[in-house]
Design an enzyme around this catalytic site. Sequence first.
Site, mmCIF file in Angstrom:
data_model
loop_
_atom_site.group_PDB
_atom_site.id
_atom_site.type_symbol
_atom_site.label_atom_id
_atom_site.label_comp_id
_atom_site.label_asym_id
_atom_site.label_seq_id
_atom_site.Cartn_x
_atom_site.Cartn_y
_atom_site.Cartn_z
ATOM 1 N N LYS A 146 12.167 -26.520 5.084
ATOM 2 C CA LYS A 146 13.289 -26.740 6.002
ATOM 3 C C LYS A 146 14.049 -27.999 5.601
ATOM 4 O O LYS A 146 13.448 -29.040 5.310
ATOM 5 C CB LYS A 146 12.788 -26.884 7.450
ATOM 6 C CG LYS A 146 12.234 -25.572 8.025
ATOM 7 C CD LYS A 146 11.851 -25.731 9.479
ATOM 8 C CE LYS A 146 11.029 -24.549 9.964
ATOM 9 N NZ LYS A 146 11.801 -23.432 10.473
ATOM 10 N N ASP B 48 -3.405 -0.102 -3.875
ATOM 11 C CA ASP B 48 -4.459 -0.385 -2.915
ATOM 12 C C ASP B 48 -5.131 -1.650 -3.445
ATOM 13 O O ASP B 48 -5.879 -1.599 -4.427
ATOM 14 C CB ASP B 48 -5.446 0.795 -2.850
ATOM 15 C CG ASP B 48 -6.668 0.445 -2.000
ATOM 16 O OD1 ASP B 48 -6.734 -0.701 -1.493
ATOM 17 O OD2 ASP B 48 -7.540 1.312 -1.856
ATOM 18 N N ARG C 107 0.819 -1.217 0.000
ATOM 19 C CA ARG C 107 0.000 0.000 0.000
ATOM 20 C C ARG C 107 0.861 1.279 0.000
ATOM 21 O O ARG C 107 0.513 2.267 -0.654
ATOM 22 C CB ARG C 107 -0.902 -0.045 1.233
ATOM 23 C CG ARG C 107 -1.937 1.025 1.269
ATOM 24 C CD ARG C 107 -2.720 0.902 2.555
ATOM 25 N NE ARG C 107 -3.891 0.054 2.396
ATOM 26 C CZ ARG C 107 -5.080 0.519 2.024
ATOM 27 N NH1 ARG C 107 -5.256 1.791 1.789
ATOM 28 N NH2 ARG C 107 -6.095 -0.298 1.895
ATOM 29 N N ASP D 215 -2.571 -21.907 14.329
ATOM 30 C CA ASP D 215 -1.314 -21.296 13.893
ATOM 31 C C ASP D 215 -0.236 -22.343 13.609
ATOM 32 O O ASP D 215 0.576 -22.169 12.700
ATOM 33 C CB ASP D 215 -0.837 -20.327 14.992
ATOM 34 C CG ASP D 215 0.380 -19.526 14.591
ATOM 35 O OD1 ASP D 215 0.389 -18.994 13.462
ATOM 36 O OD2 ASP D 215 1.343 -19.437 15.392
ATOM 37 N N HIS E 171 1.894 -26.757 10.119
ATOM 38 C CA HIS E 171 3.248 -27.309 10.244
ATOM 39 C C HIS E 171 3.266 -28.696 10.896
ATOM 40 O O HIS E 171 3.921 -29.616 10.415
ATOM 41 C CB HIS E 171 4.137 -26.374 11.062
ATOM 42 C CG HIS E 171 4.085 -24.944 10.622
ATOM 43 N ND1 HIS E 171 4.018 -24.586 9.300
ATOM 44 C CD2 HIS E 171 4.062 -23.773 11.310
ATOM 45 C CE1 HIS E 171 3.988 -23.269 9.202
ATOM 46 N NE2 HIS E 171 4.005 -22.751 10.407
ATOM 47 N N ASP F 133 3.745 -23.878 3.115
ATOM 48 C CA ASP F 133 3.933 -24.216 4.517
ATOM 49 C C ASP F 133 5.442 -24.208 4.675
ATOM 50 O O ASP F 133 6.131 -25.108 4.187
ATOM 51 C CB ASP F 133 3.366 -25.607 4.835
ATOM 52 C CG ASP F 133 3.483 -25.912 6.322
ATOM 53 O OD1 ASP F 133 4.539 -25.590 6.900
ATOM 54 O OD2 ASP F 133 2.533 -26.450 6.907
ATOM 55 N N HIS F 134 5.962 -23.159 5.331
ATOM 56 C CA HIS F 134 7.419 -22.984 5.262
ATOM 57 C C HIS F 134 8.183 -24.139 5.927
ATOM 58 O O HIS F 134 9.363 -24.313 5.677
ATOM 59 C CB HIS F 134 7.832 -21.613 5.798
ATOM 60 C CG HIS F 134 7.881 -21.507 7.294
ATOM 61 N ND1 HIS F 134 6.763 -21.265 8.047
ATOM 62 C CD2 HIS F 134 8.902 -21.607 8.172
ATOM 63 C CE1 HIS F 134 7.104 -21.220 9.325
ATOM 64 N NE2 HIS F 134 8.388 -21.422 9.432
HETATM 65 C C1 BG6 Z 1 4.531 -19.449 11.808
HETATM 66 C C2 BG6 Z 1 3.638 -19.111 12.959
HETATM 67 O O1 BG6 Z 1 3.812 -20.119 10.805
HETATM 68 O O2 BG6 Z 1 5.585 -20.273 12.269
HETATM 69 C C3 BG6 Z 1 4.412 -18.442 14.087
HETATM 70 O O3 BG6 Z 1 2.622 -18.233 12.514
HETATM 71 C C4 BG6 Z 1 5.604 -19.274 14.486
HETATM 72 O O4 BG6 Z 1 3.575 -18.206 15.212
HETATM 73 C C5 BG6 Z 1 6.405 -19.678 13.253
HETATM 74 O O5 BG6 Z 1 6.398 -18.502 15.364
HETATM 75 C C6 BG6 Z 1 7.477 -20.669 13.622
HETATM 76 O O6 BG6 Z 1 8.335 -20.848 12.530
HETATM 77 P P1 BG6 Z 1 9.815 -21.325 12.737
HETATM 78 O O7 BG6 Z 1 10.321 -21.515 11.362
HETATM 79 O O8 BG6 Z 1 10.513 -20.236 13.513
HETATM 80 O O9 BG6 Z 1 9.757 -22.574 13.528
#
Ligand code: BG6
Length: 487
Positions: free
Chosen positions: A184, A90, A49, A237, A242, A179-180
Amino acid sequence: MAAAANSADRLLLFGATGDLARRMLLPSLCALDADGLLAENLRIVGTARSEMTDGEFRNMAREALEKFLPAERRGSMAHFLNRLHYQALDATTLEGYEELAKKVGPSTSADADGGLAIFLSTAPSLFGPTIAGLQHAGLTGDHVRIGLEKPLGTDLESSCAINDAVAGAFSEDRIFRIDHYLGKETVQNLLALRFANILFEPIWNSNYIEHVQITVAETVGLESRVAYYDDSGALRDMVQNHMLQLLALVAMEPPTSFDATAVRDEKVKVLRALRKVGASETVTGQYRAGAVDGEAVPGYDEELGKDSDTETFVALKAHVDNWRWKGVPFYLRTGKRLPERVTEIVVKFRCVPHSIFEATGSGLSPNQLLIGIQPEENITLSLMAKVPGLGVEGVRLREVPLEITMPDAFVGQHRRIAYERLLLDLIHGDQTLFVRRDEVEAQWQWVDAIREVWDDNEIKPKTYSAGSWGPSAAIALAERDGVSWHE
Ligand code: BG6
């Protein structure tokens, strides 16, 4: 590096001035650039924004890189910063999208496939309008793929609404749900451990495994995410995404190959086989003031500035109802303000069927495989061994660790940010490490049922002191079955 076939030659980052972009996305892209992994013609356009010129955006990016990327991984920052461009938008109104499309520009690739990769890291309420805007400006064609950052909804219904909105403009093979944890290194290594070795698979089932524990512990509290977190809580969360992905990787059947369809087909079967959790199989908690790493920290309510019933800790006993895992509990726990930051998977094997050492009085501990995901990346197999000595009083046995520390085994390799892998795969169009719609929906279905159990049984978070391992009920949850959490 020359562009690979099907590679995007333009990357459009929504939420480009946000926390995730500054901490993770820009540093990851710069690190990829430094390693020569981005095609020379890749152009990166940021949008958010705030009004900003290209120069101002580059300055912001430089500051973020200096703060969040170690100097030895930055390479030529100027080379990377020159790729960056910026267009204010926007996202809620259609008007700005044509200007944005101009800024993104046409493909410069000689390859007809030179496409556009979009990364959406914005509030979920902006997903719908953003998709409409992209469509309006012609930024959704066949050569466009889109990465979606969590949270993708707050329950099954809202998740379906988001997925429907995205599906209106992008086919599933062009949607990359992030999903990060899948980016890893040690999480991917779980697949290598299971499916590139003959040792484990024959005993990876209820005949030999007694239980599995998955812990994702954090020392941080709310950080700056007050509004988001209080609406979310630990279950949505961390568990919904995860932890369930970790569970799926541990429990899945061997896929036929390491490709997106095969891997995700197997994961979704596990997610669909999860048994509904009963009221006595779940514990929730919320931290009170305490001390973490020797420092006094306030309670959740104080950080939030109001009373709240949001859980900052969850422990669960889960079951995968299929042939392989019959009767094997999966204990999951996650929480904020726990004593240490650690993500690990513990696979506890059964005892030997008969101990030949019983008469000597030497007890046997069952074998255990520990997969450390962070902060340490290691694999430790606990084995029984004979204590050296003449054994006048009989053979003595003790548990000893067979340990592989990943950084020592692979000296000279960088420890990469999870988003490096994911951004590279988004640019190249490889979906293996992204979550498919059916997986997300199975995850929500299971998690929604847990929330229902909490509501029906009026289960409210129990308090725990910051710096402890959660409410005592979480310890009891495992101890009732004769299991101790690994600490
Ligand atoms: C995120 C959550 O997806 O993952 C956070 O929203 C959390 O609350 C984080 O802190 C943890 O990620 P990592 O990679 O630090 O274990």
